[in-house]
Motif scaffolding. Structure first.
Motif, PDB file in Angstrom:
ATOM      1  N   PHE A  99      18.038   5.535 -46.328  1.00  0.00           N
ATOM      2  CA  PHE A  99      18.350   6.528 -47.351  1.00  0.00           C
ATOM      3  C   PHE A  99      19.813   6.964 -47.260  1.00  0.00           C
ATOM      4  CE2 PHE A  99      13.922   6.409 -47.820  1.00  0.00           C
ATOM      5  CZ  PHE A  99      13.528   7.148 -48.923  1.00  0.00           C
ATOM      6  N   ILE A 100      20.307   7.132 -46.037  1.00  0.00           N
ATOM      7  CA  ILE A 100      21.701   7.548 -45.851  1.00  0.00           C
ATOM      8  C   ILE A 100      22.654   6.482 -46.391  1.00  0.00           C
ATOM      9  CG2 ILE A 100      23.467   8.062 -44.129  1.00  0.00           C
ATOM     10  CD1 ILE A 100      21.252   9.299 -42.402  1.00  0.00           C
ATOM     11  N   LEU A 101      22.350   5.218 -46.134  1.00  0.00           N
ATOM     12  CA  LEU A 101      23.214   4.128 -46.584  1.00  0.00           C
ATOM     13  C   LEU A 101      23.263   4.029 -48.107  1.00  0.00           C
ATOM     14  CD1 LEU A 101      22.276   1.321 -44.022  1.00  0.00           C
ATOM     15  CD2 LEU A 101      24.420   2.595 -44.149  1.00  0.00           C
ATOM     16  N   HIS A 102      22.192   4.465 -48.770  1.00  0.00           N
ATOM     17  CA  HIS A 102      22.121   4.357 -50.223  1.00  0.00           C
ATOM     18  C   HIS A 102      22.477   5.665 -50.933  1.00  0.00           C
ATOM     19  CE1 HIS A 102      19.113   0.863 -49.521  1.00  0.00           C
ATOM     20  NE2 HIS A 102      20.337   0.395 -49.687  1.00  0.00           N
ATOM     21  N   GLU A 103      23.033   6.617 -50.195  1.00  0.00           N
ATOM     22  CA  GLU A 103      23.385   7.899 -50.809  1.00  0.00           C
ATOM     23  C   GLU A 103      24.522   7.733 -51.817  1.00  0.00           C
ATOM     24  OE1 GLU A 103      24.153  12.355 -49.186  1.00  0.00           O
ATOM     25  OE2 GLU A 103      25.650  10.872 -48.573  1.00  0.00           O
ATOM     26  N   VAL A 104      24.404   8.451 -52.932  1.00  0.00           N
ATOM     27  CA  VAL A 104      25.486   8.538 -53.914  1.00  0.00           C
ATOM     28  C   VAL A 104      25.734  10.016 -54.184  1.00  0.00           C
ATOM     29  CG1 VAL A 104      25.053   6.302 -54.989  1.00  0.00           C
ATOM     30  CG2 VAL A 104      23.850   8.312 -55.830  1.00  0.00           C
ATOM     31  N   THR A 105      26.998  10.376 -54.378  1.00  0.00           N
ATOM     32  CA  THR A 105      27.361  11.778 -54.593  1.00  0.00           C
ATOM     33  C   THR A 105      28.356  11.899 -55.742  1.00  0.00           C
ATOM     34  OG1 THR A 105      29.196  11.700 -53.016  1.00  0.00           O
ATOM     35  CG2 THR A 105      27.031  12.306 -52.144  1.00  0.00           C
ATOM     36  N   SER A 106      28.391  13.076 -56.336  1.00  0.00           N
ATOM     37  CA  SER A 106      29.377  13.392 -57.374  1.00  0.00           C
ATOM     38  C   SER A 106      29.622  14.890 -57.371  1.00  0.00           C
ATOM     39  CB  SER A 106      28.884  12.973 -58.764  1.00  0.00           C
ATOM     40  OG  SER A 106      28.886  11.574 -58.918  1.00  0.00           O
ATOM     41  N   ILE A 107      30.858  15.278 -57.662  1.00  0.00           N
ATOM     42  CA  ILE A 107      31.206  16.677 -57.903  1.00  0.00           C
ATOM     43  C   ILE A 107      31.639  16.777 -59.355  1.00  0.00           C
ATOM     44  CG2 ILE A 107      32.746  18.576 -57.306  1.00  0.00           C
ATOM     45  CD1 ILE A 107      32.932  17.429 -54.494  1.00  0.00           C
ATOM     46  N   VAL A 108      30.932  17.593 -60.130  1.00  0.00           N
ATOM     47  CA  VAL A 108      31.183  17.658 -61.569  1.00  0.00           C
ATOM     48  C   VAL A 108      31.233  19.114 -62.022  1.00  0.00           C
ATOM     49  CG1 VAL A 108      30.096  15.428 -62.030  1.00  0.00           C
ATOM     50  CG2 VAL A 108      28.711  17.503 -62.078  1.00  0.00           C
ATOM     51  N   ASP A 109      31.812  19.322 -63.198  1.00  0.00           N
ATOM     52  CA  ASP A 109      31.842  20.654 -63.807  1.00  0.00           C
ATOM     53  C   ASP A 109      30.490  20.948 -64.444  1.00  0.00           C
ATOM     54  OD1 ASP A 109      34.526  21.196 -63.164  1.00  0.00           O
ATOM     55  OD2 ASP A 109      35.212  20.020 -64.889  1.00  0.00           O
ATOM     56  N   LEU A 110      29.934  22.097 -64.121  1.00  0.00           N
ATOM     57  CA  LEU A 110      28.656  22.508 -64.681  1.00  0.00           C
ATOM     58  C   LEU A 110      28.856  22.999 -66.112  1.00  0.00           C
ATOM     59  CD1 LEU A 110      25.622  23.026 -64.089  1.00  0.00           C
ATOM     60  CD2 LEU A 110      26.274  25.310 -63.300  1.00  0.00           C
ATOM     61  N   ALA A 111      27.946  22.639 -67.002  1.00  0.00           N
ATOM     62  CA  ALA A 111      28.034  23.076 -68.397  1.00  0.00           C
ATOM     63  C   ALA A 111      28.040  24.603 -68.468  1.00  0.00           C
ATOM     64  CB  ALA A 111      26.862  22.513 -69.193  1.00  0.00           C
ATOM     65  N   HIS A 112      28.845  25.156 -69.366  1.00  0.00           N
ATOM     66  CA  HIS A 112      28.949  26.612 -69.496  1.00  0.00           C
ATOM     67  C   HIS A 112      27.599  27.243 -69.814  1.00  0.00           C
ATOM     68  CE1 HIS A 112      33.306  27.145 -69.123  1.00  0.00           C
ATOM     69  NE2 HIS A 112      33.430  25.990 -69.760  1.00  0.00           N
ATOM     70  N   ARG A 113      26.762  26.537 -70.568  1.00  0.00           N
ATOM     71  CA  ARG A 113      25.467  27.094 -70.950  1.00  0.00           C
ATOM     72  C   ARG A 113      24.538  27.270 -69.752  1.00  0.00           C
ATOM     73  NH1 ARG A 113      21.854  22.796 -71.127  1.00  0.00           N
ATOM     74  NH2 ARG A 113      22.882  20.772 -70.922  1.00  0.00           N
ATOM     75  N   LEU A 114      24.845  26.589 -68.624  1.00  0.00           N
ATOM     76  CA  LEU A 114      23.978  26.660 -67.448  1.00  0.00           C
ATOM     77  C   LEU A 114      24.554  27.534 -66.336  1.00  0.00           C
ATOM     78  CD1 LEU A 114      22.897  22.897 -67.219  1.00  0.00           C
ATOM     79  CD2 LEU A 114      21.590  24.810 -68.156  1.00  0.00           C
ATOM     80  N   ARG A 115      25.776  27.982 -66.497  1.00  0.00           N
ATOM     81  CA  ARG A 115      26.390  28.803 -65.455  1.00  0.00           C
ATOM     82  C   ARG A 115      25.747  30.190 -65.441  1.00  0.00           C
ATOM     83  NH1 ARG A 115      32.848  27.125 -65.907  1.00  0.00           N
ATOM     84  NH2 ARG A 115      32.461  24.858 -65.835  1.00  0.00           N
ATOM     85  N   GLY A 116      25.408  30.652 -64.272  1.00  0.00           N
ATOM     86  CA  GLY A 116      24.785  31.955 -64.141  1.00  0.00           C
ATOM     87  C   GLY A 116      23.292  31.944 -64.401  1.00  0.00           C
ATOM     88  N   SER A 117      22.712  30.763 -64.611  1.00  0.00           N
ATOM     89  CA  SER A 117      21.275  30.665 -64.873  1.00  0.00           C
ATOM     90  C   SER A 117      20.690  29.552 -64.017  1.00  0.00           C
ATOM     91  CB  SER A 117      21.009  30.395 -66.356  1.00  0.00           C
ATOM     92  OG  SER A 117      19.624  30.258 -66.593  1.00  0.00           O
ATOM     93  N   LEU A 118      20.322  29.892 -62.788  1.00  0.00           N
ATOM     94  CA  LEU A 118      19.775  28.898 -61.870  1.00  0.00           C
ATOM     95  C   LEU A 118      18.448  28.342 -62.382  1.00  0.00           C
ATOM     96  CD1 LEU A 118      20.325  27.524 -59.145  1.00  0.00           C
ATOM     97  CD2 LEU A 118      18.971  29.332 -58.054  1.00  0.00           C
ATOM     98  N   ILE A 119      17.672  29.183 -63.056  1.00  0.00           N
ATOM     99  CA  ILE A 119      16.378  28.738 -63.578  1.00  0.00           C
ATOM    100  C   ILE A 119      16.566  27.648 -64.627  1.00  0.00           C
ATOM    101  CG2 ILE A 119      14.347  29.438 -64.911  1.00  0.00           C
ATOM    102  CD1 ILE A 119      14.508  32.153 -63.586  1.00  0.00           C
ATOM    103  N   HIS A 120      17.514  27.853 -65.539  1.00  0.00           N
ATOM    104  CA  HIS A 120      17.754  26.861 -66.584  1.00  0.00           C
ATOM    105  C   HIS A 120      18.309  25.567 -65.990  1.00  0.00           C
ATOM    106  CE1 HIS A 120      18.051  30.204 -69.848  1.00  0.00           C
ATOM    107  NE2 HIS A 120      16.808  29.894 -69.540  1.00  0.00           N
ATOM    108  N   LEU A 121      19.184  25.688 -64.998  1.00  0.00           N
ATOM    109  CA  LEU A 121      19.719  24.496 -64.342  1.00  0.00           C
ATOM    110  C   LEU A 121      18.599  23.724 -63.658  1.00  0.00           C
ATOM    111  CD1 LEU A 121      21.997  22.677 -63.324  1.00  0.00           C
ATOM    112  CD2 LEU A 121      22.322  24.277 -61.422  1.00  0.00           C
ATOM    113  N   ALA A 122      17.730  24.441 -62.943  1.00  0.00           N
ATOM    114  CA  ALA A 122      16.619  23.790 -62.248  1.00  0.00           C
ATOM    115  C   ALA A 122      15.714  23.055 -63.224  1.00  0.00           C
ATOM    116  CB  ALA A 122      15.822  24.825 -61.460  1.00  0.00           C
TER     117      ALA A 122
END
Length: 258
Positions: A149-172
């Motif tokens: 699993f570690i060898l196949h890990e992929v990662t990204s750092i991206v900007d969160l959509a404004h509509r989802l900022r401040g709303s963890l429930i909606h993001l989830a």
């Protein structure tokens, strides 16, 4: 999961051809799915030479024997009268994990014999063939720390959509990909981070040193919310026994969260 279920092409300011809805008419079980594509003529004239071609994603290459999806579709009428609607039935069988979506090419003649061609994506993605899965903390971290699993890990750092900022429930809700991933609570020390898990219903498992109960390919995801100067960003980490599956799930999460 966000879908673009309706598409239209216009003459002047009036819509001519309307497609959709795609999602409500779909059904998936295991590695097979059925969906209906609705075509409606909104013009006052007849659409002639109406043809629909379903094609594999360009990312899958040109080898027909190794394409991840087998697609069979019913024929459509070559003539759509004014205000007429017709439905095309599409059956798909998934052979293995994949990225991208099949392509649609729609060709027809407008009432004045002007040719029109539309190129769209059929909303069939790998998450349609996945199921949410609950893990105990012990089982989750056993897989998370598994060498494969570690060898196949992929990662990204991206900007969160404004509509989802401040709303963890909606993001989830968005990153669960329409029920393909299960939100696992209490596993991360930071309650603002999201941990999710799901399985791809493959016939064979590539998971090493995993209990038989985990035979389908497993996807584990951790999403960290940025703080301080990183506020408004998220870090997505996906681990799986399948590198291709990890890449595909990461891309789908990015599409939903950005």
């Amino acid at each position: 999961m966000r879908q673009r279920g309706v598409h239209s092409t216009s003459v002047g300011e009036k819509p001519t051809l309307v497609l959709g809805p795609l999602t409500p008419a779909s059904h998936y079980t295991g590695l097979e799915g059925q969906l209906g594509i609705y075509y409606g003529n909104k013009s006052h004239g007849v659409l002639q030479s109406f043809q629909v071609s379903l094609q594999p994603s360009r990312a899958w290459g040109g080898d027909a024997e190794h394409v991840p999806l087998v697609i069979a579709a019913s024929t459509v009428e070559g003539r759509l009268a004014s205000r007429q609607q017709t439905c095309q039935e599409v059956n798909v069988k998934c052979r293995c994990p994949f990225q991208g979506s099949p392509l649609m090419e729609i060709q027809f003649l407008l009432p004045d014999n002007t040719p029109r061609t539309l190129h769209l994506k059929l909303p069939v993605v790998v998450s349609k063939f996945m199921e949410r899965r609950t893990f105990s903390a012990q089982d989750f971290f056993s897989l998370w720390r598994n060498e494969s699993f570690i060898l196949h890990e992929v990662t990204s750092i991206v900007d969160l959509a404004h509509r989802l900022r401040g709303s963890l429930i909606h993001l989830a809700r968005c990153v669960q990909l329409g029920g393909a991933l299960e939100l696992l609570t209490g596993l991360d020390a930071n309650p603002d981070n999201l941990v999710l898990a799901g399985v791809f219903a493959s016939r064979e498992s590539g998971v090493e040193h995993v209990k038989p109960a985990f035979a389908p390919s497993v996807v584990l995801t951790r999403i960290e919310l940025g703080t301080g100067r990183h506020r408004g960003k998220i870090r997505i980490a996906v681990r799986s026994d399948s590198h291709l599956l990890a890449q595909a799930v990461r891309q789908l999460i990015i599409l939903q969260a950005c």
